[in-house]
Design a protein around this motif. Sequence first.
Motif, PDB file in Angstrom:
ATOM      1  N   ALA A 169      -3.187   6.705   1.260  1.00 15.15           N
ATOM      2  CA  ALA A 169      -4.126   6.070   0.333  1.00 15.15           C
ATOM      3  C   ALA A 169      -4.126   4.552   0.484  1.00 15.15           C
ATOM      4  CB  ALA A 169      -3.787   6.459  -1.097  1.00 15.15           C
ATOM      5  N   ALA A 170      -2.975   3.965   0.743  1.00 15.10           N
ATOM      6  CA  ALA A 170      -2.898   2.509   0.888  1.00 15.10           C
ATOM      7  C   ALA A 170      -3.670   2.051   2.118  1.00 15.10           C
ATOM      8  CB  ALA A 170      -1.448   2.048   0.965  1.00 15.10           C
ATOM      9  N   CYS A 171      -3.532   2.739   3.226  1.00 20.62           N
ATOM     10  CA  CYS A 171      -4.268   2.365   4.431  1.00 20.62           C
ATOM     11  C   CYS A 171      -5.754   2.662   4.258  1.00 20.62           C
ATOM     12  CB  CYS A 171      -3.706   3.084   5.646  1.00 20.62           C
ATOM     13  SG  CYS A 171      -2.094   2.470   6.171  1.00 20.62           S
ATOM     14  N   ALA A 172      -6.082   3.755   3.585  1.00 25.90           N
ATOM     15  CA  ALA A 172      -7.486   4.096   3.347  1.00 25.90           C
ATOM     16  C   ALA A 172      -8.176   3.016   2.531  1.00 25.90           C
ATOM     17  CB  ALA A 172      -7.585   5.437   2.631  1.00 25.90           C
ATOM     18  N   ALA A 173      -7.458   2.411   1.602  1.00 26.40           N
ATOM     19  CA  ALA A 173      -8.024   1.374   0.740  1.00 26.40           C
ATOM     20  C   ALA A 173      -8.009   0.007   1.390  1.00 26.40           C
ATOM     21  CB  ALA A 173      -7.251   1.331  -0.571  1.00 26.40           C
ATOM     22  N   ASP A 174      -7.415  -0.115   2.555  1.00 24.62           N
ATOM     23  CA  ASP A 174      -7.200  -1.391   3.220  1.00 24.62           C
ATOM     24  C   ASP A 174      -8.287  -1.706   4.233  1.00 24.62           C
ATOM     25  OD1 ASP A 174      -5.749  -3.715   3.690  1.00 24.62           O
ATOM     26  OD2 ASP A 174      -4.551  -2.791   5.256  1.00 24.62           O
ATOM     27  N   ALA A 175      -9.525  -1.334   3.940  1.00 23.56           N
ATOM     28  CA  ALA A 175     -10.619  -1.488   4.902  1.00 23.56           C
ATOM     29  C   ALA A 175     -10.893  -2.932   5.283  1.00 23.56           C
ATOM     30  CB  ALA A 175     -11.895  -0.862   4.354  1.00 23.56           C
ATOM     31  N   GLY A 176     -10.671  -3.869   4.384  1.00 27.77           N
ATOM     32  CA  GLY A 176     -10.994  -5.253   4.664  1.00 27.77           C
ATOM     33  C   GLY A 176      -9.902  -6.014   5.377  1.00 27.77           C
ATOM     34  N   ALA A 177      -8.760  -5.409   5.546  1.00 31.12           N
ATOM     35  CA  ALA A 177      -7.645  -6.116   6.166  1.00 31.12           C
ATOM     36  C   ALA A 177      -7.875  -6.288   7.658  1.00 31.12           C
ATOM     37  CB  ALA A 177      -6.340  -5.360   5.943  1.00 31.12           C
ATOM     38  N   ALA A 178      -7.516  -7.433   8.156  1.00 30.24           N
ATOM     39  CA  ALA A 178      -7.649  -7.702   9.586  1.00 30.24           C
ATOM     40  C   ALA A 178      -6.361  -7.391  10.328  1.00 30.24           C
ATOM     41  CB  ALA A 178      -8.029  -9.166   9.803  1.00 30.24           C
ATOM     42  N   ALA A 179      -5.363  -6.924   9.606  1.00 35.96           N
ATOM     43  CA  ALA A 179      -4.059  -6.646  10.205  1.00 35.96           C
ATOM     44  C   ALA A 179      -4.141  -5.408  11.097  1.00 35.96           C
ATOM     45  CB  ALA A 179      -3.026  -6.420   9.110  1.00 35.96           C
ATOM     46  N   PRO A 180      -3.287  -5.322  12.112  1.00 38.54           N
ATOM     47  CA  PRO A 180      -3.280  -4.154  12.990  1.00 38.54           C
ATOM     48  C   PRO A 180      -2.662  -2.944  12.293  1.00 38.54           C
ATOM     49  CG  PRO A 180      -1.518  -5.650  13.568  1.00 38.54           C
ATOM     50  CD  PRO A 180      -2.348  -6.345  12.509  1.00 38.54           C
ATOM     51  N   SER A 181      -2.738  -1.793  12.931  1.00 39.37           N
ATOM     52  CA  SER A 181      -2.125  -0.575  12.400  1.00 39.37           C
ATOM     53  C   SER A 181      -0.673  -0.824  12.038  1.00 39.37           C
ATOM     54  CB  SER A 181      -2.179   0.541  13.448  1.00 39.37           C
ATOM     55  OG  SER A 181      -3.492   0.829  13.782  1.00 39.37           O
ATOM     56  N   GLY A 182      -0.228  -0.147  10.993  1.00 38.73           N
ATOM     57  CA  GLY A 182       1.154  -0.277  10.561  1.00 38.73           C
ATOM     58  C   GLY A 182       1.369  -1.403   9.588  1.00 38.73           C
ATOM     59  N   ALA A 183       0.317  -2.088   9.180  1.00 39.64           N
ATOM     60  CA  ALA A 183       0.468  -3.243   8.313  1.00 39.64           C
ATOM     61  C   ALA A 183       0.402  -2.902   6.830  1.00 39.64           C
ATOM     62  CB  ALA A 183      -0.614  -4.272   8.635  1.00 39.64           C
ATOM     63  N   CYS A 184       0.230  -1.651   6.487  1.00 44.18           N
ATOM     64  CA  CYS A 184       0.185  -1.280   5.069  1.00 44.18           C
ATOM     65  C   CYS A 184       1.550  -1.522   4.441  1.00 44.18           C
ATOM     66  CB  CYS A 184      -0.166   0.196   4.914  1.00 44.18           C
ATOM     67  SG  CYS A 184      -1.726   0.626   5.648  1.00 44.18           S
ATOM     68  N   SER A 185       1.537  -1.979   3.224  1.00 42.70           N
ATOM     69  CA  SER A 185       2.779  -2.256   2.525  1.00 42.70           C
ATOM     70  C   SER A 185       3.362  -0.980   1.937  1.00 42.70           C
ATOM     71  CB  SER A 185       2.509  -3.255   1.396  1.00 42.70           C
ATOM     72  OG  SER A 185       3.616  -3.350   0.551  1.00 42.70           O
ATOM     73  N   ALA A 186       4.606  -0.697   2.217  1.00 45.73           N
ATOM     74  CA  ALA A 186       5.262   0.497   1.682  1.00 45.73           C
ATOM     75  C   ALA A 186       5.302   0.468   0.166  1.00 45.73           C
ATOM     76  CB  ALA A 186       6.675   0.620   2.252  1.00 45.73           C
ATOM     77  N   GLN A 187       5.335  -0.684  -0.452  1.00 49.32           N
ATOM     78  CA  GLN A 187       5.387  -0.750  -1.908  1.00 49.32           C
ATOM     79  C   GLN A 187       4.063  -0.320  -2.534  1.00 49.32           C
ATOM     80  OE1 GLN A 187       6.318  -4.865  -2.444  1.00 49.32           O
ATOM     81  NE2 GLN A 187       4.207  -5.416  -2.877  1.00 49.32           N
ATOM     82  N   ASP A 188       2.987  -0.324  -1.773  1.00 44.15           N
ATOM     83  CA  ASP A 188       1.690   0.098  -2.279  1.00 44.15           C
ATOM     84  C   ASP A 188       1.514   1.611  -2.270  1.00 44.15           C
ATOM     85  OD1 ASP A 188      -0.077  -2.653  -0.729  1.00 44.15           O
ATOM     86  OD2 ASP A 188       0.938  -2.499  -2.652  1.00 44.15           O
ATOM     87  N   ARG A 189       2.412   2.339  -1.632  1.00 46.88           N
ATOM     88  CA  ARG A 189       2.286   3.777  -1.532  1.00 46.88           C
ATOM     89  C   ARG A 189       2.737   4.447  -2.800  1.00 46.88           C
ATOM     90  NH1 ARG A 189       1.935   1.980   2.196  1.00 46.88           N
ATOM     91  NH2 ARG A 189       1.733   2.138   4.367  1.00 46.88           N
ATOM     92  N   ARG A 190       1.938   5.392  -3.248  1.00 50.44           N
ATOM     93  CA  ARG A 190       2.309   6.210  -4.388  1.00 50.44           C
ATOM     94  C   ARG A 190       1.634   7.559  -4.175  1.00 50.44           C
ATOM     95  NH1 ARG A 190      -0.580   2.096  -5.183  1.00 50.44           N
ATOM     96  NH2 ARG A 190      -2.669   2.146  -5.981  1.00 50.44           N
ATOM     97  N   PRO A 191       2.264   8.632  -4.631  1.00 48.89           N
ATOM     98  CA  PRO A 191       1.637   9.938  -4.458  1.00 48.89           C
ATOM     99  C   PRO A 191       0.312  10.000  -5.184  1.00 48.89           C
ATOM    100  CG  PRO A 191       3.913  10.152  -5.138  1.00 48.89           C
ATOM    101  CD  PRO A 191       3.569   8.700  -5.218  1.00 48.89           C
ATOM    102  N   ILE A 192      -0.670  10.590  -4.583  1.00 49.25           N
ATOM    103  CA  ILE A 192      -1.993  10.721  -5.164  1.00 49.25           C
ATOM    104  C   ILE A 192      -2.117  12.068  -5.856  1.00 49.25           C
ATOM    105  CG2 ILE A 192      -4.471  10.765  -4.619  1.00 49.25           C
ATOM    106  CD1 ILE A 192      -3.147   8.049  -4.242  1.00 49.25           C
TER     107      ILE A 192
END
Length: 83
Positions: free
Chosen positions: A59-82
């Motif tokens: 969910a964190a990567c799915a919501a990160d559409a505007g980020a210019a960062a490469p793959s793997g840049a999602c923050s682990a603290q943003d992850r929560r079970p959906i």
Amino acid sequence: MPAPPSAPQHLCPACGQPNACRMAAGGDARGCWCMDTPIAAAVLARLPPAERGQRCVCAACAADAGAAAPSGACSAQDRRPIL
């Protein structure tokens, strides 16, 4: 086409964290967050071609559409079970 055996279905192909996908857990796709959440083309474009359409992003990567960062840049603290 199934994912390579080295790519666990329950992990996000962008960051490697759990993707909370019901199908990956052997469940029914109906009601899974990943079936009801639009994933921007920019998110999918950051994935290696071999990973596209093989595993759900988290969910964190799915919501990160505007980020210019490469793959793997999602923050682990943003992850929560959906589920």
